[in-house]
Design a protein around this motif. Structure first.
Motif, PDB file in Angstrom:
ATOM      1  N   GLU A  80       2.425 -55.376   1.219  1.00 42.93           N
ATOM      2  CA  GLU A  80       2.547 -55.505  -0.231  1.00 42.93           C
ATOM      3  C   GLU A  80       1.877 -54.310  -0.903  1.00 42.93           C
ATOM      4  N   PHE A  81       2.504 -53.786  -1.932  1.00 45.31           N
ATOM      5  CA  PHE A  81       1.956 -52.649  -2.669  1.00 45.31           C
ATOM      6  C   PHE A  81       0.964 -53.166  -3.704  1.00 45.31           C
ATOM      7  N   ARG A  82      -0.263 -52.599  -3.711  1.00 44.99           N
ATOM      8  CA  ARG A  82      -1.309 -53.070  -4.625  1.00 44.99           C
ATOM      9  C   ARG A  82      -1.865 -51.966  -5.520  1.00 44.99           C
ATOM     10  N   GLY A  83      -1.353 -50.740  -5.392  1.00 40.31           N
ATOM     11  CA  GLY A  83      -1.856 -49.657  -6.232  1.00 40.31           C
ATOM     12  C   GLY A  83      -2.027 -48.397  -5.409  1.00 40.31           C
ATOM     13  N   PRO A  84      -2.656 -47.356  -5.987  1.00 39.62           N
ATOM     14  CA  PRO A  84      -2.890 -46.112  -5.252  1.00 39.62           C
ATOM     15  C   PRO A  84      -3.550 -46.365  -3.909  1.00 39.62           C
ATOM     16  N   ALA A  85      -3.139 -45.602  -2.920  1.00 37.91           N
ATOM     17  CA  ALA A  85      -3.593 -45.709  -1.528  1.00 37.91           C
ATOM     18  C   ALA A  85      -2.927 -46.860  -0.792  1.00 37.91           C
ATOM     19  N   SER A  86      -2.068 -47.650  -1.469  1.00 40.69           N
ATOM     20  CA  SER A  86      -1.273 -48.649  -0.766  1.00 40.69           C
ATOM     21  C   SER A  86      -0.177 -47.945   0.023  1.00 40.69           C
ATOM     22  N   GLN A  87       0.441 -48.677   0.920  1.00 41.19           N
ATOM     23  CA  GLN A  87       1.473 -48.092   1.757  1.00 41.19           C
ATOM     24  C   GLN A  87       2.866 -48.452   1.271  1.00 41.19           C
ATOM     25  N   ALA A  88       3.822 -47.610   1.664  1.00 40.23           N
ATOM     26  CA  ALA A  88       5.231 -47.864   1.427  1.00 40.23           C
ATOM     27  C   ALA A  88       5.906 -48.103   2.772  1.00 40.23           C
ATOM     28  N   MET A  89       7.091 -48.699   2.748  1.00 38.48           N
ATOM     29  CA  MET A  89       7.874 -48.831   3.978  1.00 38.48           C
ATOM     30  C   MET A  89       8.758 -47.601   4.107  1.00 38.48           C
ATOM     31  N   TYR A  90       8.602 -46.873   5.201  1.00 43.75           N
ATOM     32  CA  TYR A  90       9.389 -45.676   5.459  1.00 43.75           C
ATOM     33  C   TYR A  90      10.629 -46.061   6.259  1.00 43.75           C
ATOM     34  N   PHE A  91      11.780 -45.650   5.784  1.00 41.73           N
ATOM     35  CA  PHE A  91      13.011 -45.797   6.538  1.00 41.73           C
ATOM     36  C   PHE A  91      13.388 -44.413   7.042  1.00 41.73           C
ATOM     37  N   ALA A  92      12.974 -44.116   8.272  1.00 44.91           N
ATOM     38  CA  ALA A  92      13.208 -42.830   8.909  1.00 44.91           C
ATOM     39  C   ALA A  92      13.189 -43.061  10.418  1.00 44.91           C
ATOM     40  N   LYS A  93      14.344 -42.953  11.061  1.00 48.09           N
ATOM     41  CA  LYS A  93      14.521 -43.250  12.481  1.00 48.09           C
ATOM     42  C   LYS A  93      14.286 -44.731  12.743  1.00 48.09           C
TER      43      LYS A  93
ATOM     44  N   PRO B 100      12.067 -48.147  10.972  1.00 50.52           N
ATOM     45  CA  PRO B 100      11.260 -48.559   9.810  1.00 50.52           C
ATOM     46  C   PRO B 100       9.798 -48.692  10.197  1.00 50.52           C
ATOM     47  N   HIS B 101       8.907 -48.156   9.353  1.00 46.18           N
ATOM     48  CA  HIS B 101       7.476 -48.265   9.609  1.00 46.18           C
ATOM     49  C   HIS B 101       6.717 -48.039   8.302  1.00 46.18           C
ATOM     50  N   PRO B 102       5.594 -48.725   8.119  1.00 45.57           N
ATOM     51  CA  PRO B 102       4.793 -48.487   6.907  1.00 45.57           C
ATOM     52  C   PRO B 102       4.025 -47.177   7.017  1.00 45.57           C
ATOM     53  N   GLY B 103       3.761 -46.547   5.871  1.00 47.69           N
ATOM     54  CA  GLY B 103       3.009 -45.310   5.852  1.00 47.69           C
ATOM     55  C   GLY B 103       2.522 -44.991   4.453  1.00 47.69           C
ATOM     56  N   PRO B 104       1.635 -43.997   4.312  1.00 49.61           N
ATOM     57  CA  PRO B 104       1.116 -43.623   2.993  1.00 49.61           C
ATOM     58  C   PRO B 104       2.240 -43.149   2.073  1.00 49.61           C
ATOM     59  N   VAL B 105       2.059 -43.349   0.780  1.00 42.10           N
ATOM     60  CA  VAL B 105       3.031 -42.866  -0.194  1.00 42.10           C
ATOM     61  C   VAL B 105       3.115 -41.345  -0.084  1.00 42.10           C
ATOM     62  N   ASP B 106       4.338 -40.817  -0.004  1.00 43.07           N
ATOM     63  CA  ASP B 106       4.522 -39.385   0.173  1.00 43.07           C
ATOM     64  C   ASP B 106       3.980 -38.610  -1.019  1.00 43.07           C
ATOM     65  N   ASN B 107       3.164 -37.588  -0.744  1.00 45.95           N
ATOM     66  CA  ASN B 107       2.640 -36.663  -1.750  1.00 45.95           C
ATOM     67  C   ASN B 107       2.006 -37.394  -2.938  1.00 45.95           C
ATOM     68  N   GLU B 108       1.090 -38.311  -2.637  1.00 41.14           N
ATOM     69  CA  GLU B 108       0.456 -39.079  -3.709  1.00 41.14           C
ATOM     70  C   GLU B 108      -0.362 -38.182  -4.637  1.00 41.14           C
ATOM     71  N   ASP B 109      -0.900 -37.067  -4.122  1.00 43.93           N
ATOM     72  CA  ASP B 109      -1.631 -36.150  -4.992  1.00 43.93           C
ATOM     73  C   ASP B 109      -0.713 -35.573  -6.066  1.00 43.93           C
ATOM     74  N   GLY B 110       0.518 -35.237  -5.672  1.00 42.19           N
ATOM     75  CA  GLY B 110       1.478 -34.749  -6.663  1.00 42.19           C
ATOM     76  C   GLY B 110       1.823 -35.804  -7.685  1.00 42.19           C
ATOM     77  N   LEU B 111       1.979 -37.042  -7.250  1.00 40.34           N
ATOM     78  CA  LEU B 111       2.283 -38.138  -8.176  1.00 40.34           C
ATOM     79  C   LEU B 111       1.133 -38.350  -9.156  1.00 40.34           C
ATOM     80  N   LYS B 112      -0.101 -38.203  -8.673  1.00 40.47           N
ATOM     81  CA  LYS B 112      -1.252 -38.373  -9.561  1.00 40.47           C
ATOM     82  C   LYS B 112      -1.304 -37.266 -10.616  1.00 40.47           C
ATOM     83  N   ALA B 113      -0.971 -36.042 -10.204  1.00 42.36           N
ATOM     84  CA  ALA B 113      -0.950 -34.941 -11.174  1.00 42.36           C
ATOM     85  C   ALA B 113       0.132 -35.177 -12.223  1.00 42.36           C
ATOM     86  N   LEU B 114       1.277 -35.665 -11.797  1.00 45.49           N
ATOM     87  CA  LEU B 114       2.337 -35.996 -12.751  1.00 45.49           C
ATOM     88  C   LEU B 114       1.927 -37.157 -13.640  1.00 45.49           C
TER      89      LEU B 114
END
Length: 563
Positions: A190-203, A205-219
């Motif tokens: 379950e997503f609860r905020g920054p530093a939560s994980q997303a489900m990656y669909f690549a090869k 399925p597996h959970p992992g950190p949100v891609d480029n969260e530093d960029g999202l924070k700057a935006l």
């Protein structure tokens, strides 16, 4: 609209009634479970700038004072312009909005939120025109709806089919129950905020950190500015030297220290913006997750002038104040944060002394002469668990063989409402000095309205309580003479001290260094607060298990305050 100008939704009051961010902040949305996500190369559908200089110029023209930070996170290095431009377009047009939708729902709603990131694109490795590209816009749809093998759709290979079957099952489970998880599927957190994980669909399925969260924070900082009510509205953030401070009401300890900090920072060119309702146990969550201030709710205890609405347009909270106890518990994931993830991104800037005492008072009308009589009380007991530290009240009662359940089973009651204050036998809790701060206002009332006997807890109990709470800053000390009417001798009790000024680990070094410096060089301002604050060079840098921000540590080492 001028050609090439950024486009924004038109708020028509009907189809789009208002800015969606504001609607969430005001609680004007449908309370339902949310499953959202985006693809790894959404920006491939847009034409990237032809040259490095064109890319830099375009970013600076659109993002203004936030451009340099974004150019660091989406760099225009040799050979990377096209990819950087696509990634910035992806995050500015799709990623930030989706991530923020999930954050707002997680922060303000009660329903579950699930975030995904689709990065499955095996065909790109065999197609020369797509080499090096990720999953473009809408690439996930044939997989969700199991349309593989159809004309102009991905082939039904084993890998593609496995992804499609998993996605279809996740989506079906979510439609049925509001939760995508089910038998035979990898766990989707379950997503609860920054530093939560997303489900990656690549090869696979597996959970992992949100891609480029530093960029999202700057935006996030950039869009906070865009949400200002007008072009001349409030712009906030460290980058524009208008950081947002998470405080509380003006007579609450965290608000009082915030009011002082505003004045402390002025000589250093910072215009600190106050959040007056970033308070209670929510305070560390707000700072840790870089949330915007919560919607304004009129405080039932404090007049509006002392707990006013926040200024319009405040962006994410940059730093704040809380009790050292809350800060340690939030960092460790204990106490009121036991059901949260531990907030390991919190960092101490300064710990300002602010005494707090465990107080126990017996109402003489009760006929109770000593707390030991509570063990064999044969009548209903009414316990007021006043001030802060409800867990202390429970621990004291447990020492005498009592609990809330046993008290209520005998016809008594334990509580901290005003009605409980009118009819108490024993009052137990934490509190500061003679103050009208909402969390401590009951103790002056008890001292002035009731004929009470101030009680010292047994040494055995004090030693146990101090040992159990040592990491939270508690120790055995004394209530001084005349702290409240009727205290005519020092009373041994459990004490703690510490109003923590804190931030996130990613707070800029120059800013944190300046906060530490300002609090030291302007510490004379502490004496003019409505609270009892003091600056102790031996302890200002101590935060229990919470690490000191490196920039603050640099300042204290330069001054010789810490080794």
């Amino acid at each position: 609209m001028a050609q090439g100008a950024p486009s924004w939704p038109v708020v028509d009051g009907y189809v789009i009634p208002d800015d969606q961010f504001k609607l969430y902040k005001d609680g004007k949305y449908n309370e339902v479970p949310v499953l959202v996500g985006y693809n790894s190369d959404e920006g491939v559908s847009f034409s990237p700038p032809a040259t490095r200089d064109a890319y830099i110029e375009g970013v600076r023209r659109r993002y203004g004072l936030y451009a340099e930070r974004l150019l660091e996170l989406y760099p225009p290095g040799d050979g990377t312009v096209a990819k950087s431009a696509r990634d910035l377009t992806r995050d500015a047009a799709f990623g930030w909005h989706t991530w923020t939708w999930a954050r707002l729902q997680a922060a303000t709603g009660k329903s579950k939120v699930f975030l995904y990131y689709f990065d499955h694109h095996p065909e790109n490795s065999t197609d020369a025109t797509r080499m090096g590209s990720g999953a473009r816009h809408a690439a996930e749809l044939p997989y969700v709806f199991q349309h593989l093998g159809l004309p102009r759709r991905p082939p039904a290979t084993a890998d593609n089919t496995a992804i499609s079957d998993a996605m279809a099952s996740f989506w079906t489970n979510f439609a049925k129950t509001g939760d995508p998880n089910g038998a035979g599927l990898p766990k989707w957190p379950e997503f609860r905020g920054p530093a939560s994980q997303a489900m990656y669909f690549a090869k696979t399925p597996h959970p992992g950190p949100v891609d480029n969260e530093d960029g999202l924070k700057a935006l996030d900082d950039y869009f906070a500015w865009r949400r200002a009510e007008s072009p001349g509205g409030v712009q906030t953030g460290v980058a524009v030297r208008r950081p947002v401070f998470g405080g509380a009401c003006k007579i609450c300890p965290w608000g009082a220290i915030g009011e002082v900090l505003v004045r402390m920072m002025e000589p250093y060119g910072y215009d600190v913006q106050m959040c007056f309702n970033c308070n209670q146990a929510y305070a560390p969550r707000i700072v840790s997750e870089a949330r915007v201030p919560p919607p304004y709710v009129r405080d039932s205890v404090v007049i509006e002038a002392l707990a006013p609405p926040n200024a319009a347009g405040l962006g994410p909270v940059d730093f704040g104040a809380t009790s050292l106890q809350f800060l340690v518990q939030a960092y460790d994931g204990t106490g009121p944060y036991a059901n949260d993830r531990s907030m390991k991104n919190l960092r101490l800037i300064a710990d300002i002394e602010s005494p707090n005492y465990v107080l126990v008072a017996i109402n003489k009308k009760s006929g109770i002469a000593d707390l030991a009589e509570l063990r064999n009380a044969h009548r209903p007991l009414h316990i007021f668990a006043g001030g802060t530290g409800g867990d202390i009240a429970n621990a004291v009662l447990a020492f005498y063989g009592l609990s809330q359940q046993s008290i209520e089973a005998a016809g008594g009651h334990i509580g901290n409402a005003d009605a409980d204050l009118d009819n108490f036998d024993v009052a137990i809790g934490g509190g500061g000095g003679m103050t009208t701060a909402p969390e401590w206002r009951h103790w002056p009332q008890i001292a002035q309205k009731f004929d009470v006997m101030w009680v010292q807890l047994p040494d055995e109990l004090l030693a146990t309580l101090a040992k159990q709470r040592e990491q939270l800053g508690f120790r055995v000390g004394y209530i001084p003479y005349a702290l409240f009417p009727g205290i005519d001798h020092p009373i041994r009790t459990l004490v703690r001290s510490g109003t923590a000024i804190y931030c996130r680990a990613d707070a800029p070094d120059e800013f944190v260094y300046t906060v530490a410096k300002a609090m030291d060089e302007q510490q004379a301002l502490l004496q003019w607060s409505n609270q009892i604050f003091s600056y102790n060079v031996h302890d200002v840098w101590r935060g229990g298990s919470v690490p000191l921000h490196p920039a603050a540590a640099r300042y204290y080492k330069e001054k010789g305050y810490m080794p």
